[in-house]
Design a protein around this motif. Structure first.
Motif, PDB file in Angstrom:
ATOM      1  N   ASN A  98       0.821  -1.209   0.000  1.00  0.00           N
ATOM      2  CA  ASN A  98       0.000   0.000   0.000  1.00  0.00           C
ATOM      3  C   ASN A  98       0.855   1.258   0.000  1.00  0.00           C
ATOM      4  O   ASN A  98       0.467   2.277  -0.553  1.00  0.00           O
ATOM      5  N   LYS A 140       2.439   1.505  -3.719  1.00  0.00           N
ATOM      6  CA  LYS A 140       1.555   1.713  -4.877  1.00  0.00           C
ATOM      7  C   LYS A 140       1.526   3.151  -5.378  1.00  0.00           C
ATOM      8  O   LYS A 140       1.784   3.381  -6.560  1.00  0.00           O
ATOM      9  N   PRO A 141       1.208   4.117  -4.507  1.00  0.00           N
ATOM     10  CA  PRO A 141       1.209   5.496  -5.021  1.00  0.00           C
ATOM     11  C   PRO A 141       2.579   5.935  -5.521  1.00  0.00           C
ATOM     12  O   PRO A 141       2.673   6.678  -6.495  1.00  0.00           O
ATOM     13  N   LEU A 189       4.818   4.055  -6.982  1.00  0.00           N
ATOM     14  CA  LEU A 189       5.005   3.500  -8.324  1.00  0.00           C
ATOM     15  C   LEU A 189       4.141   4.239  -9.338  1.00  0.00           C
ATOM     16  O   LEU A 189       4.568   4.500 -10.461  1.00  0.00           O
ATOM     17  N   ASP A 190       2.905   4.573  -8.928  1.00  0.00           N
ATOM     18  CA  ASP A 190       2.026   5.309  -9.837  1.00  0.00           C
ATOM     19  C   ASP A 190       2.677   6.602 -10.287  1.00  0.00           C
ATOM     20  O   ASP A 190       2.725   6.914 -11.473  1.00  0.00           O
ATOM     21  N   THR A 191       3.202   7.350  -9.306  1.00  0.00           N
ATOM     22  CA  THR A 191       3.822   8.635  -9.651  1.00  0.00           C
ATOM     23  C   THR A 191       5.037   8.407 -10.537  1.00  0.00           C
ATOM     24  O   THR A 191       5.258   9.143 -11.494  1.00  0.00           O
ATOM     25  N   GLN A 241       5.541   6.231 -12.681  1.00  0.00           N
ATOM     26  CA  GLN A 241       5.239   5.885 -14.070  1.00  0.00           C
ATOM     27  C   GLN A 241       4.617   7.018 -14.862  1.00  0.00           C
ATOM     28  O   GLN A 241       4.642   7.002 -16.089  1.00  0.00           O
ATOM     29  N   VAL A 242       4.042   8.013 -14.163  1.00  0.00           N
ATOM     30  CA  VAL A 242       3.491   9.150 -14.905  1.00  0.00           C
ATOM     31  C   VAL A 242       4.607  10.083 -15.359  1.00  0.00           C
ATOM     32  O   VAL A 242       4.514  10.738 -16.387  1.00  0.00           O
ATOM     33  N   PRO A 277       9.805   0.467 -11.631  1.00  0.00           N
ATOM     34  CA  PRO A 277       8.388   0.149 -11.410  1.00  0.00           C
ATOM     35  C   PRO A 277       7.884  -1.149 -12.044  1.00  0.00           C
ATOM     36  O   PRO A 277       7.279  -1.957 -11.339  1.00  0.00           O
ATOM     37  N   ARG A 300       6.292  -4.225  -9.818  1.00  0.00           N
ATOM     38  CA  ARG A 300       4.898  -4.589 -10.005  1.00  0.00           C
ATOM     39  C   ARG A 300       4.747  -6.043 -10.430  1.00  0.00           C
ATOM     40  O   ARG A 300       3.929  -6.783  -9.896  1.00  0.00           O
ATOM     41  N   ASP A 310      -3.359  15.224 -17.497  1.00  0.00           N
ATOM     42  CA  ASP A 310      -3.556  13.779 -17.362  1.00  0.00           C
ATOM     43  C   ASP A 310      -4.726  13.467 -16.437  1.00  0.00           C
ATOM     44  O   ASP A 310      -5.626  12.709 -16.780  1.00  0.00           O
ATOM     45  N   ARG A 311      -4.733  14.085 -15.262  1.00  0.00           N
ATOM     46  CA  ARG A 311      -5.790  13.788 -14.290  1.00  0.00           C
ATOM     47  C   ARG A 311      -7.157  14.202 -14.817  1.00  0.00           C
ATOM     48  O   ARG A 311      -8.136  13.466 -14.679  1.00  0.00           O
TER      49      ARG A 311
END
Lengths: 704, 335
Positions: free
Chosen positions: A167, A170-171, A173-175, A177-178, A209, A213, A688-689
């Motif tokens: 947990n 996750k955020p 890795l998200d950041t 990859q953007v 990342p 994952r 993006d968002r």
């Protein structure tokens, strides 16, 4: 019933009209405001004076340099030593040894086709005179992939063992990859200076990342029954992990490694901007000297190398297809040709030589295995048997090593192979340059490029530039915040406001508006070209197949290779920068248009057709509305890629934030470069968002 | 298990990589590749001689010139760079602490903190100016920069609107201050920064072919002057200003319009510079001595420029050929 649908329809129609009205009104006000301003809109001076981000960063850098540089220097020094070690080996070894070191693994893992392809790639490096830079790139990439896989695997395993850690990751890795790739280069430059070492470190972080994952998901997806039965046999947690879970998730991990390799290659090439060696530097030099042929050679070297590594690492996660016993196995030609006798005849000698080589390998390995068994059985019988089994199982690897060894021996004692033979050189530089030159002096072509340049500049870029830079900053900000509020929510609206305020306060407002306008023009052009291509592809399968091959190739190329064709035909300038961006960021929109249209289930279009809808009507009224979510994702990806491209376009005359980044780098003004880099990322994140949230809404509305 | 087999293959090949290494390490230096052809050639001459005569192994990195390069050298990330032009370098007065000597006479002296070592003159003497093609000068009757405003419409492009266009200094890091110079001199032109030397030259070449008037920033030695007839606009003579008050914060103004950058450039005695720690080492004493003696003449660089930029030959090949044919010119640098 019918009246109620009518009411809904009417209300949605009136809602639509209201939306259009609001959008129109907002636009008109913006237009009016932009004409009121004489010069470009500026952020209030007292804010930019107070908020001296650049100075803070530079002070921070000085502080770090003074106090912590010794630490990063040690890390960088260590990595540099490793890198020089590998590089020295690759460059000083006889070329034949390098060629076999690349060829044999490809042959063993990917079969004859990949083996021959790898030979071609190696030949191409040497023939174009890119031997050294290619091997430098390979060395940089290899080291960063190694580090990346090592740390990524550990983190992935940790993630799979602890939900809390997952947990947390996750955020992160998200950041990660953007972020566009170049974002990683700046901190690396900041902490580790220039050269190969920071490039390796940046690539390591950038490439991590996917491996984290995929290791995590691979381990988590091991079937519960397997785990249960292992536990029933009394395995403890560690045994379960290392004997059951990790071996079973290897295909997934190999998938991760494949992605890491591709990402590492892309970033290593880009890392020439922070002083890394390799082909990237060659292409950059070629672009500087407007030498199209040279740049093209470099680009092709990278492309071929990328395909080779991709296929090589893919071949590990691919399972071998079973072939019925009565069908001859094909090693070179496609298996589906087994029905033609000519193909079978061609394959026959290959099969024979394969069998012979296999037999020889088995024999040699067997001999060695017996030898070792005999040697060790003097001390310990059981270990000896284990070792024999270990060796005889590896009947391709051991002979490969014997081959490497023999080549090294021959090189040292008999004939020196030296570097790649001069007489094999086959430069395609001059023909390409000549071809391009003959095209660029063609009056018709000049007229075409000139009118395209003038059209894009006069009708698209300049009006939008002037429009965006002249609107007062608070108005643009309000529009973005409102968009954020409508599509995502209050929290995001506040974040948007803060991010935009940051850009403004850094004093790069007008540059960021120029970047925004270049991106918007590029994306608009992408749509104009990409959507029709997607539509054609959705109707014709043959066209789609050809297109997919081209798009695949386009997506494996690192992004500043796209500057080359544009530079060739259009010269330097802001329009060329836009066109390069278009070429780079077009694949997602083509792909997703095609995907969206083909995904629309057949029944819808069937129904439409049975009601007498024409092709165009079906497309416009049924297929397009249903494909909108897919199109928006395409838009989203295209925008992100277009933003990423802004960092390299200054090389051919791009302006805006990308140029600021370059200037910051050239003037050693880290703060300035960093602020501009962050600016690009922030704009990309906001857009993006907003688009992602919009897609979600559209999907929900369509009930998908 | 095909998989574990191949993984062990990868692993073993790495072991092989490590195991088969036994070559002696050469002396290493790390140089920067400049972003204009002349600079590339000068550096390649130095690199080729160091590699050939002293057994060096020199890594060359593409790096934009400018303050960033000076700091990279001060930090020891790069060891040396070649042919710095004092008028363009902003870091030289801060970082050098030595006299610049050209043919035995002091042509410049610095009193900075010494974080960068002045290795010696490169030999090249540079001149910079704004230039227009001769046909345009004759046709429009332009003699000096004062005549430019009258004809600015002729020099305009779609990008510059009503202003004339200067094909300006291509690289931001060179610190040319073109726009500032134009503004201070009252020339109503817009400086266009095209990103690379090649892009700027290509633009100028295309304009020359079409016989259009254009204003070009350019330096000599450059092959362009050999191919095309250009006339300088005679910017006001360079004048040294007081460095304490003459700053960007003062808008460069206290020197009046005579002061830099509202003047032309000074005559540039170019120099090579390097990291002091690196060149203080005993193992690099040869290289240091070499750089003290090196002096490449303008005419030699110009000849090689023609080969590289017009005949499009690789720099390495051209430099090697020059070294082979002219040993009398560079052998004296080895003493």
């Amino acid at each position: 019933m019918s009246s109620s649908t009518e009411i809904i329809k009417k209300s949605s129609q009136s809602k639509n009209i209201i939306t259009y009205l609001i959008v129109g009104l907002v636009f008109l006000v913006a237009l009016w405001l932009s004409t009121q301003n004489e010069g470009p809109s500026k952020f209030p001076k007292y804010v930019t004076d107070q908020f001296t981000f650049t100075a803070w960063v530079n002070e921070g850098e000085d502080f770090l340099k003074k106090n912590y540089r010794w630490m990063t220097k040690i890390v960088a020094g260590y990595i540099k030593a490793c890198y020089y070690f590998v590089e020295d080996f690759l460059l000083d070894s006889p070329w034949l040894l390098i060629a076999t070191i690349i060829f044999l693994p490809c042959l063993i893992a990917g079969g004859l086709r990949l083996g021959l392809y790898s030979l071609f790639v190696v030949y191409f490096w040497g023939a174009t005179g890119m031997w050294e830079p290619s091997l430098q790139t390979v060395a940089l990439m290899g080291l960063s992939v190694l580090l990346c896989v090592f740390f990524g695997f550990i983190l992935g395993v940790l993630c799979s063992q602890s939900d809390r850690f997952e947990n947390f990751m996750k955020p992160v890795l998200d950041t990660m990859q953007v972020m566009p790739a170049f974002v990683y280069l700046f901190p690396a430059l900041f902490f580790f200076g220039i050269g190969g070492a920071p490039a390796i470190l940046a690539t390591m972080i950038y490439g991590m990342p996917p491996i984290i994952r995929l290791t995590n998901s691979g381990i988590r997806q091991v079937p519960a029954q397997t785990i249960e039965s292992a536990t029933a046999f009394g395995s403890n947690k560690l045994q379960l992990l290392f004997k059951i879970k990790i071996p079973l998730s290897l295909p997934s991990i190999m998938m991760g490694i494949n992605q890491v390799i591709m990402m590492a290659l892309a970033l290593v090439v880009l890392a020439c901007f922070i002083g890394a060696e390799g082909i990237g530097g060659q292409v950059w030099q070629a672009i500087r000297r407007l030498d199209v042929g040279w740049a093209m050679e470099g680009g092709l070297c990278i492309l071929f190398m990328a395909i080779m590594f991709d296929r090589f690492s893919m071949s590990f996660s691919k399972t071998e297809e079973r072939i019925p016993d009565d069908v001859q196995k094909f090693y070179f030609l496609p298996q589906s040709w087994a029905k033609y006798s000519l193909a079978r005849i061609i394959e026959q000698p290959i099969k024979i030589s394969h069998d012979v080589i296999k037999y020889v390998c088995l024999f040699v390995t067997g001999l060695i295995a017996y030898f070792f068994q005999f040697l060790i059985s003097i001390f310990n019988k059981r270990t000896a048997n284990d070792i024999k089994e270990f060796i005889s199982k590896r009947y391709y690897i051991i002979p490969s090593f014997i081959v490497f060894f023999l080549i090294s021996l021959i090189d040292t004692y008999l004939v020196s192979f030296g570097s790649f033979p001069e007489e094999w050189k086959l430069s395609i530089r001059q023909p390409i340059t000549n071809a391009v030159e003959s095209l660029t002096v063609n009056p018709g072509f000049i007229a075409f490029t000139k009118s395209l340049r003038a059209f894009v500049y006069l009708n698209l870029l300049r009006p939008l530039d002037v429009f965006l830079t002249h609107i007062p900053w608070w108005y643009t900000m309000a529009v973005f915040v409102a968009l954020g509020y409508i599509t995502v929510g209050v929290r995001f609206a506040i974040i948007t406001a803060i991010l935009l305020l940051f850009i403004g306060a850094c004093g790069i407002w007008s540059q960021s508006m120029i970047t925004l306008s270049s991106v918007l023009v590029s994306v608009a052009l992408c749509f104009v070209v990409g959507v029709p291509l997607g539509i054609i592809a959705s109707y014709s399968e043959r066209f789609r197949n050809i297109q997919n091959v081209v798009l695949d190739a386009m997506q494996t190329l690192p992004y500043f290779c796209y500057l080359i064709p544009v530079l060739m035909f259009f010269g330097g300038g802001i329009v060329s920068a836009v066109l390069a961006t278009v070429i780079y960021s077009i694949p997602p929109i083509v792909r997703l248009t095609c995907l969206g249209l083909t995904q629309v289930s057949g029944t819808y279009s069937e129904v439409s057709r049975s009601f007498g809808g024409t092709l165009i009507q079906t497309l416009r009224k049924i297929k397009f509305p249903l494909a909108v979510p897919s199109l928006v994702i395409g838009f989203n990806q295209t925008v992100i890629m277009a933003f990423a491209m802004q960092i390299v376009t200054p090389l051919i005359g791009g302006k805006g934030l990308g140029l600021e980044v370059f200037n910051g780098l050239a003037r050693s003004d880290t703060g300035r470069g960093l602020a501009a880099g962050i600016g690009i990322v922030l704009l990309a994140i906001i857009i993006d968002r907003i688009t992602l949230a919009w897609t979600r809404k559209q999907r929900e509305a369509l009930g998908l | 298990m095909k998989l574990s087999k191949t993984i062990s293959a990868l692993f073993l090949s790495l072991v092989l990589l490590v195991g088969s290494l036994g070559q002696a390490h050469a002396k290493r230096l790390h140089a920067a590749i400049a972003d204009w052809t002349g600079g590339i050639i000068t550096c390649e001459v130095a690199v080729a001689i160091l590699e050939k005569e002293y057994g060096y192994k020199i890594k060359q990195t593409v790096f934009p010139s400018g303050t960033g390069l000076w700091e990279a050298i001060a930090a020891g990330e790069l060891d040396f760079a070649c042919e710095s032009w004092p008028s363009y370098a902003e870091a030289d007065s801060v970082m050098l602490n030595e006299d610049l000597i050209y043919e035995g006479k002091v042509v410049g002296s610095y009193s900075g903190d010494g974080s960068v070592d002045l290795l010696g003159t490169a030999g090249i003497i540079g001149m910079s100016d704004y230039w227009i093609p001769k046909y345009a000068a004759d046709e429009l009757g332009i003699k000096t920069w004062k005549d430019l405003n009258k004809h600015k419409a002729k020099f305009a492009t779609i990008e510059t609107g009503s202003k004339g266009r200067l094909i300006g200094c291509p690289v931001a890091g060179w610190n040319c201050h073109d726009q500032k110079r134009l503004d201070l001199l009252g020339i109503d032109f817009q400086a266009d920064e095209l990103g690379t030397e090649a892009a700027a030259i290509a633009e100028a070449k295309a304009a020359y072919m079409r016989k259009e008037p254009f204003l070009l920033y350019l330096w000599s030695p450059h092959w362009f002057f050999g191919e095309y007839e250009m006339v300088g606009v005679q910017l006001p003579d360079h004048k040294v200003c007081d460095p304490d008050t003459f700053t960007e914060a003062n808008n460069w103004k206290d020197c009046g319009t005579k002061g830099w950058p509202a003047t032309g450039w000074a005559k540039d005695y170019t120099m090579n510079y390097g990291n002091p720690a690196t060149f203080a080492k005993a193992e690099h004493a040869d290289a240091k001595k070499f750089f003290e003696n090196m002096s490449l003449q303008n005419i030699d660089q110009a000849k090689m420029l023609v080969e590289v930029d017009i005949k499009k030959r690789p720099v390495k090949e051209v430099v090697k050929e020059w070294l082979d044919n002219n040993p009398d010119k560079w052998k004296p640098w080895l003493k």
